[in-house]
Design an enzyme around this catalytic site. Structure first.
Site, PDB file in Angstrom:
ATOM      1  N   GLU A 163       0.842  -1.210   0.000  1.00 28.57           N
ATOM      2  CA  GLU A 163       0.000   0.000   0.000  1.00 28.57           C
ATOM      3  C   GLU A 163       0.872   1.252   0.000  1.00 28.57           C
ATOM      4  OE1 GLU A 163      -2.693  -0.742  -1.070  1.00 28.57           O
ATOM      5  OE2 GLU A 163      -4.272  -0.604   0.409  1.00 28.57           O
ATOM      6  N   THR A 202      -5.672   7.559  -4.809  1.00 30.82           N
ATOM      7  CA  THR A 202      -5.690   7.667  -3.346  1.00 30.82           C
ATOM      8  C   THR A 202      -4.659   8.684  -2.865  1.00 30.82           C
ATOM      9  OG1 THR A 202      -6.442   5.401  -3.125  1.00 30.82           O
ATOM     10  CG2 THR A 202      -5.397   6.342  -1.200  1.00 30.82           C
TER      11      THR A 202
HETATM   12  N1  HSE Z   1      -8.170   4.774   4.373  1.00 35.55           N
HETATM   13  C1  HSE Z   1      -7.659   4.973   3.041  1.00 35.55           C
HETATM   14  C2  HSE Z   1      -8.012   6.377   2.606  1.00 35.55           C
HETATM   15  C3  HSE Z   1      -8.282   3.975   2.117  1.00 35.55           C
HETATM   16  O1  HSE Z   1      -9.164   6.768   2.780  1.00 35.55           O
HETATM   17  O2  HSE Z   1      -7.147   7.087   2.097  1.00 35.55           O
HETATM   18  C4  HSE Z   1      -7.860   4.106   0.684  1.00 35.55           C
HETATM   19  O3  HSE Z   1      -8.654   3.252  -0.118  1.00 35.55           O
END
Ligand code: HSE
Length: 313
Positions: A133, A186
């Protein structure tokens, strides 16, 4: 043993679940990424050209593909130089808010662990997938990878040290997932967030998260509905999602318990107590989006309780 091969599917996930930014996520039944992996006679991770509807253009460099990064981290952890060949079937679109990078890394690391005779418990694979990630979005959050590996609702109570808590959930919970055909990275939707928040908003948010967890454990659906509110992240990120407010209103008008952004968006999720409502709300959400000339995919499923699993493929 060389040339042994296995196929593993890992599901899409809804991270944040409204009030649990970086702390809560759950898995759904479809779509899933699939990985077919083979042990090699020589060391090294080899990724073949990525297949599937969203495979085009994805890197086959193991240092740049989340499947490769997660497996490399796993091998380092178990101090092995075993080689693997990875075929990734990419069924989840990138930049969708469906936990696409997590599904690939979860499937790959689960497959590697199975092929090696399970040297690690599934929970111990989470940090390997979290490393992936980091290369995908710059932050090693676990609210996609943990449910993608374990299934169900998973709370990350702490990152340092990692403390993963399985949250039981009621049987009659259906997820509607609307994926508008726009891409939102993201990394970009994290950059726009504020690093400081007001105390009053923090109080509202942690009260809602506690309410949501209590509602899930006790099958108190009205409490789940009242708690599915995000006063910190949604107001900022929703401006990046075309038609977000009308889509959310369409869902709420059609009887869902609550509705918010899935992960970092642009996908939007809603939870309902029955499949008919989940479908009807999904159609209304899709219709609201089509009125601003955007196409979308719609997925309706129960909560996925098993996470990554070996499949025949
Ligand atoms: N918690 C993360 C965000 C998840 O909201 O950036 C990304 O899919």
């Amino acid at each position: 043993m060389a040339n042994k091969s296995i196929s593993v599917a890992a599901p899409a996930t809804v991270a944040n679940v409204a009030c649990g930014f970086d702390a809560l996520g759950f898995a759904v039944n479809s779509p899933s990424d699939v990985v077919t992996m083979r042990m090699l006679d020589e060391p090294g991770i080899r990724i073949l050209p990525v297949r599937g509807p969203y495979g085009e253009g994805l890197s086959t460099d193991p240092a740049k593909n989340t499947a490769g990064v997660a497996v490399a981290s796993f091998l380092k952890r178990i101090k092995s130089i075993q080689g693997f060949e990875i075929i990734l079937y990419k069924n989840l679109p990138l930049g969708s808010g469906l936990g696409s990078s997590a599904a690939s890394s979860a499937a790959a690391v689960f497959a590697a662990n199975e092929l090696m005779g399970r040297p690690l418990a599934v929970e111990a694979l989470i940090p390997c997938a979290m490393e992936a990630e980091k290369i995908a979005c710059g932050a090693a959050h676990a609210d996609n990878v943990a449910p993608a590996l374990l299934g169900g609702f998973v709370l990350i109570r702490s990152y340092e040290p990692l403390d993963i808590v399985h949250i039981p959930c009621p049987e009659n919970l259906f997820c509607t997932l609307l994926h508008p055909h726009v891409e939102l990275r993201t990394e970009d939707s994290r950059k726009i967030l504020r690093s400081e928040i007001k105390l009053i908003d923090a109080i509202t948010q942690w009260s809602n998260l506690a309410g949501l967890i209590a509602g899930l454990i006790t099958a108190n659906y009205p409490l789940i509905g009242r708690s599915l509110q995000d006063v910190i992240i949604e107001p900022i990120r929703s401006v990046l999602i075309p038609g977000f407010d009308v889509i959310k209103q369409a869902a709420l008008k059609n009887g869902v318990l609550g509705c918010s952004i899935s992960g970092s968006g642009p996908s939007i999720f809603a939870l309902s107590t029955d499949e008919a409502t989940a479908n009807k709300a999904g159609q209304a959400m899709q219709q609201a989006l089509s009125e601003i000339d955007l196409t979308s995919d719609l997925f309706v499923s129960r909560i996925n309780m098993h996470g990554a699993q070996v499949i025949k493929f």
